[in-house]
Design a protein around this motif. Structure first.
Motif, mmCIF file in Angstrom:
data_model
loop_
_atom_site.group_PDB
_atom_site.id
_atom_site.type_symbol
_atom_site.label_atom_id
_atom_site.label_comp_id
_atom_site.label_asym_id
_atom_site.label_seq_id
_atom_site.Cartn_x
_atom_site.Cartn_y
_atom_site.Cartn_z
ATOM 1 N N THR A 1 74.717 -6.589 10.425
ATOM 2 C CA THR A 1 75.934 -5.765 10.467
ATOM 3 C C THR A 1 76.861 -6.086 9.299
ATOM 4 O O THR A 1 77.378 -5.196 8.627
ATOM 5 C CB THR A 1 76.689 -6.012 11.782
ATOM 6 O OG1 THR A 1 76.745 -7.422 12.000
ATOM 7 C CG2 THR A 1 76.039 -5.329 12.949
ATOM 8 N N ILE A 2 77.033 -7.385 9.046
ATOM 9 C CA ILE A 2 77.925 -7.799 7.957
ATOM 10 C C ILE A 2 77.308 -7.426 6.605
ATOM 11 O O ILE A 2 77.984 -6.913 5.710
ATOM 12 C CB ILE A 2 78.150 -9.335 7.994
ATOM 13 C CG1 ILE A 2 78.767 -9.746 9.328
ATOM 14 C CG2 ILE A 2 78.942 -9.810 6.799
ATOM 15 C CD1 ILE A 2 80.232 -9.892 9.363
ATOM 16 N N THR B 70 76.099 0.791 13.019
ATOM 17 C CA THR B 70 75.211 1.361 14.039
ATOM 18 C C THR B 70 75.041 2.859 13.788
ATOM 19 O O THR B 70 76.002 3.532 13.418
ATOM 20 C CB THR B 70 75.771 1.153 15.458
ATOM 21 O OG1 THR B 70 77.056 1.761 15.547
ATOM 22 C CG2 THR B 70 75.878 -0.314 15.817
ATOM 23 N N LEU C 187 76.285 5.411 21.057
ATOM 24 C CA LEU C 187 76.568 4.221 21.861
ATOM 25 C C LEU C 187 76.406 4.689 23.313
ATOM 26 O O LEU C 187 77.358 5.161 23.945
ATOM 27 C CB LEU C 187 77.984 3.699 21.587
ATOM 28 C CG LEU C 187 78.319 3.399 20.113
ATOM 29 C CD1 LEU C 187 79.777 2.980 19.957
ATOM 30 C CD2 LEU C 187 77.403 2.316 19.549
ATOM 31 N N ARG D 9 75.867 5.531 27.143
ATOM 32 C CA ARG D 9 76.400 5.077 28.436
ATOM 33 C C ARG D 9 75.886 5.997 29.532
ATOM 34 O O ARG D 9 75.582 7.171 29.290
ATOM 35 C CB ARG D 9 77.937 5.117 28.438
ATOM 36 C CG ARG D 9 78.602 4.293 27.328
ATOM 37 C CD ARG D 9 78.409 2.799 27.533
ATOM 38 N NE ARG D 9 79.163 2.010 26.569
ATOM 39 C CZ ARG D 9 78.668 1.543 25.421
ATOM 40 N NH1 ARG D 9 77.417 1.807 25.075
ATOM 41 N NH2 ARG D 9 79.415 0.812 24.618
ATOM 42 N N SER E 247 84.036 -10.774 11.399
ATOM 43 C CA SER E 247 83.550 -9.854 10.366
ATOM 44 C C SER E 247 84.623 -9.590 9.322
ATOM 45 O O SER E 247 84.366 -9.628 8.113
ATOM 46 C CB SER E 247 83.148 -8.511 10.981
ATOM 47 O OG SER E 247 82.285 -8.718 12.047
#
Ligand code: HEM
Length: 494
Positions: free
Chosen positions: A300-301, A364, A368, A370, A447
């Motif tokens: 991610t970083i 991402t 996301l 749900r 981050s």
């Protein structure tokens, strides 16, 4: 005979899917034809590795709600944010996250768990280790890695050598996460390569989980089968567990000794909590906490750093503006070496560059996802019954022209500085690279510390010459949208 049996099964499956589709109250929701009767459409699109772009196009074509699988819906509506991810609503994570677990064991990561009560209890255990006040103690770890990265870049400068900048950002991110988690860098910056295959294991694991999650009911069987293959997603997960376990063992030996005199790292905190209350903060919690950092806090970083540097290298006037801001502050004696977190927070253009890059390239790249809870929910004017999967893809939200304007797809950090308060507030609410609500990123502060400190250091010390500046950057989206060919030459800035 075999073919007849197979054909009958396929036929029965198609009839059943059509029956389900036509009897569903959601049958009028638009989307690709095949997605109405099979998840294979979504599987195939995700497999191709560029779903973030397709997802944006789907919404341009079909509107706010798009069906991506028979019972799965991608949403593009700022009003849906509160309903799906709001802290007062209880939408658990969808079954897709099951693909990330080891079905043969009961251990769950904070990121994967679908149980709201378990998640709340676990998140509470870790919260203090990620807080802003704890973070200040980690600054030294970040400084050390920044210094080594600069040193390595100096060695690589001027040699006309083309490097993969994305890989180096990952070495940096992994070393920082090693230092913050275990107070010991993993050593990637020194090696300049994928030591022990950790990066490859993480990638295999991510690809497997991303695809297996689309067919969660097959995951237990599939996982068992592929665990016999050496570099499969299942074998890679086992390797990652082994790697984390070994680092914890090493850390335990140092805990409380004279060698343990630096700032307290995260596993040091976890182990202390475990020693004080072993029934509450279990050995399993120590393992899962450290593994979460390695899995969630490296790619991610690296992706975010690569995005920032890529946007700056392709927008040289913005690069100049950023350098002017930092140089100006340095001349006034407002910048230390290395720059502190506090100083970076006083650099408005730097903050705008970071925000804009993470808007245009959030790490991402899938919704996301749900699950609609008991009683169902009305989202964007449509009633979804319990059990339907819904979610917003950060890429879709961040490229929404109604929110970010007709120039939504352009890199313009100024939008975060020059917009009026009302526009700013509307943009803020639909800009969520770190996720949303109770399942939002635990590592956001870490981050911003890592990113905020290293970018000024790199842009002030080095020039980056992209190998193919006109070429669109190639990315692969297996949950994380990772740049594959950010290649450039380095030189020391005069
Ligand atoms: C720029 C870097 C990062 C970005 C863009 C990012 C993004 C995200 C996003 C979007 C989520 C939510 C995922 C979902 O809803 O399924 C998330 C969750 C999470 N992130 Fe990050 N992340 C970053 C760095 C980190 C770091 C450095 C760590 C740890 C040191 C970390 C640890 C976690 C954890 C543990 C979760 C799960 C939280 C929960 O479910 O309660 N992340 N991250």
């Amino acid at each position: 005979m075999f073919y007849w049996a197979l054909a009958s099964i396929v036929f029965a499956r198609v009839v059943f899917s059509l029956y389900k589709y036509y009897s569903s109250p959601l049958r009028d929701i638009p989307g690709p034809l095949l997605a109405r009767i099979t998840s294979f459409w979504y599987f195939f699109k995700v497999y191709r590795g560029c779903f973030e772009k397709e997802n944006i196009e789907l919404h341009r074509k079909y509107g706010k709600i798009v069906r991506i699988a028979p019972n799965e819906f991608s949403i593009d509506d700022p009003d849906a944010v509160k309903i799906i991810y709001g802290r007062s609503t209880e939408f658990p994570k969808a079954d897709w996250y099951y693909g990330w677990t080891n079905p043969m064991q009961k251990n769950e990561l904070l990121f994967t768990t679908q149980s709201i009560s378990y998640h709340t209890a676990q998140r509470r255990k870790y919260a203090a280790s990620y807080s802003m006040s704890t973070l200040m103690g980690y600054e030294g770890f970040v400084d050390e890695c920044g210094r080594i990265l600069s040193q390595r870049f100096e060695e690589l400068s001027g040699s006309n050598l083309v490097i993969n900048l994305g890989e180096w950002m990952l070495y940096y991110a992994l070393d920082v996460i090693g230092a913050i988690t275990f107070s010991k860098r993993f050593g990637f910056l020194n090696a300049g390569e994928d030591m022990g295959g950790l990066i490859e294991a993480n990638e295999n694991r991510r690809m497997y989980a991303t695809l297996a999650g689309i067919y969660p009911s097959l995951h237990p069987l599939l996982f068992r089968i592929v665990s016999y293959l050496p570099s499969s997603g299942a074998a890679s997960l086992q390797y990652l567990f082994k790697f984390a376990n070994e680092r914890i063992r090493e850390r335990k030996v140092r805990l409380g000794t004279e060698a343990d005199d630096g700032p307290m790292d995260q596993v040091g905190r976890f182990l202390t909590a475990h020693n004080e209350r072993p029934d509450y903060f279990t050995a399993q919690d120590v393992l899962m906490g450290s593994l979460a950092n390695i899995l969630a806090g490296s790619d991610t970083i690296a992706i975010s750093l690569s995005a920032i540097l890529h946007y700056l290298c392709t927008h040289l006037e913005k690069m100049q503006k950023l350098r002017d801001e930092i140089d100006g502050m340095a001349k006034r004696g407002q910048v230390s070496d290395p720059v502190t977190l506090k100083e970076t927070q006083a650099m408005p253009y730097l903050q705008a560059v970071i925000k804009e890059s993470l808007r245009l390239h959030p790490a991402t790249g899938l919704i996301l996802a749900r699950k609609v809870p008991k009683g169902g929910a009305t989202i964007s004017g449509e009633f979804f019954p319990e059990g339907a999967t819904v979610g917003i893809n950060t890429w879709v939200a961040h490229y929404n022209r109604d929110i970010f304007g007709p120039d939504a797809r352009f890199f313009r950090p100024e939008r975060w500085i020059e917009s009026d308060e009302k526009t700013l507030s509307v943009m803020e609410q639909y800009n969520f690279p770190f996720g949303l609500g109770s399942r939002g990123c635990m590592g956001k502060n870490i981050s911003l510390l890592e990113i905020g400190k290293v970018i000024p250091q790199l842009v002030c010390r080095f020039d980056f010459e992209l190998e193919e500046p006109q070429k669109e950057l190639h990315c692969l989206n297996y949950w994380f949208v990772k740049q594959t060919d950010l290649r450039c030459r380095l030189s020391i800035r005069r």
